[in-house]
Design a protein around this motif. Structure first.
Motif: not given
Length: 334
Positions: A238-248
């Motif tokens: 339930w912790v939804f994450l957005a990542i660009d490359g290796d960056r949170l």
């Protein structure tokens, strides 16, 4: 409970654990379902019993300490409560507070006595700012504190989304566009890097800096983890994450609640340079989808009145605003 309005009222220090049950009854009368005696006791276990308030090198209040008082009639019935407190990670100089009075005993000077005690305690310890909250749905609560020198710092209110009426397909392009832009959408459960929780903490610290609803700094990592990922009502999926490359770069998180079928969006944050690209909305849509799969019929959250971007997102998804509270501040020292 039967109360005598002609009783003589006195303030005294809170007794632990003797006052837990009466305090719980008082708090739940004012805000039904807001607490339990067990939760108050559990919170007390987490807090040091010995104060270590002190002035730092800049002459500002630091350390930990608190005072708690109850207003009691001559029959021993608790009809008011007040507390002032400081945690070590709060901005130097600041003290927080809470106070309330039984509805049948308002406009009798009891709230003024409680607030005066808290302010005197704050002045005795040379605090710079005393903060508190008052509910926007309690009549005359805001004028009461404004007449005593407090000013409004924020207005935070609840929002509610009826999932039975929500059409997820209507927003499918939002999620797809974010993915097509190169942003990966995943969950904490799907990431195996050992340092992920540390990165998530750093993301929350950064995104909280310009969040109008955030007043003080976040606590240190271990305390933050207990609050952000509590075992009782959080799940890594339930912790939804957005990542660009290796960056949170973004997060939105759900909590379960004591109400069956009701989930709560605890926090949503996106790094400043990634805002305006639909990422927050995409994360919230992923969380809505998960809530529906979990059988929830209602999703709740809260938002600060001046947080225009988040207000726009929530309203566009169909959230309906409800009651809330004002965060109030009083400067005690320059």
């Amino acid at each position: 409970m039967s109360l005598s309005k002609s009783s003589e009222i006195k303030l005294r220090d809170m007794k632990v654990p003797e006052d837990y049950e009466q305090l719980t009854s008082l708090l739940n009368m004012i805000d039904p379902g807001s607490t339990t005696a067990q939760s108050i006791e559990e919170e007390d276990r987490q807090i040091p019993t010995v104060s270590n308030l002190k002035m730092n090198e800049d002459g500002l209040l630091a350390g930990f300490g608190r005072t708690r008082v109850v207003a009691e009639d001559d029959k021993g019935q608790i009809i008011g409560y007040g507390a002032s407190f400081r945690a070590p990670w709060v901005e130097p100089g600041n003290l927080g507070s809470v106070f309330c009075v039984h509805p049948d005993f308002r406009r009798k000077g009891i709230g003024g006595k409680i607030l005066a005690h808290l302010e005197n305690w704050a002045n005795e310890h040379h605090a710079s700012v005393l903060s508190s909250i008052v509910m926007d749905w309690i009549d005359d609560s805001l004028p009461f504190v404004q007449n005593r020198g407090f000013v409004v710092d924020a207005h935070i209110f609840d929002l509610e989304l009826d999932l039975n009426q929500f059409n997820n397909a209507k927003y499918g392009d939002t999620v797809e566009q974010v993915i097509q832009s190169g942003i990966q959408l995943t969950t904490l459960a799907d990431l195996t890097r050992v340092e992920t929780e540390t990165e998530l903490y750093e993301l929350c610290v950064e995104t909280a800096k310009d969040n109008p609803g955030q007043y003080s700094s976040l606590p240190p990592f271990e305390q933050w983890r207990k609050e952000f990922l509590p075992e009782a009502n959080s799940r890594k999926e339930w912790v939804f994450l957005a990542i660009d490359g290796d960056r949170l770069i973004g997060v939105s998180q759900l909590f379960s609640t004591e109400d069956e079928g009701v989930l709560y969006t605890n926090y949503t944050g996106i790094l400043k340079e990634y805002r305006g690209r639909g990422i927050a909305k995409a994360l919230k849509l992923r969380s809505i989808e998960a809530a529906m799969k979990a059988g929830a019929h209602t999703l709740t959250t809260d938002s600060e009145e001046k947080n225009a971007p988040m207000q726009l997102i929530n309203r566009s998804l169909g959230y309906i605003p409800g009651k809330g509270h004002y965060r109030i501040l009083k400067k005690l020292r320059k």
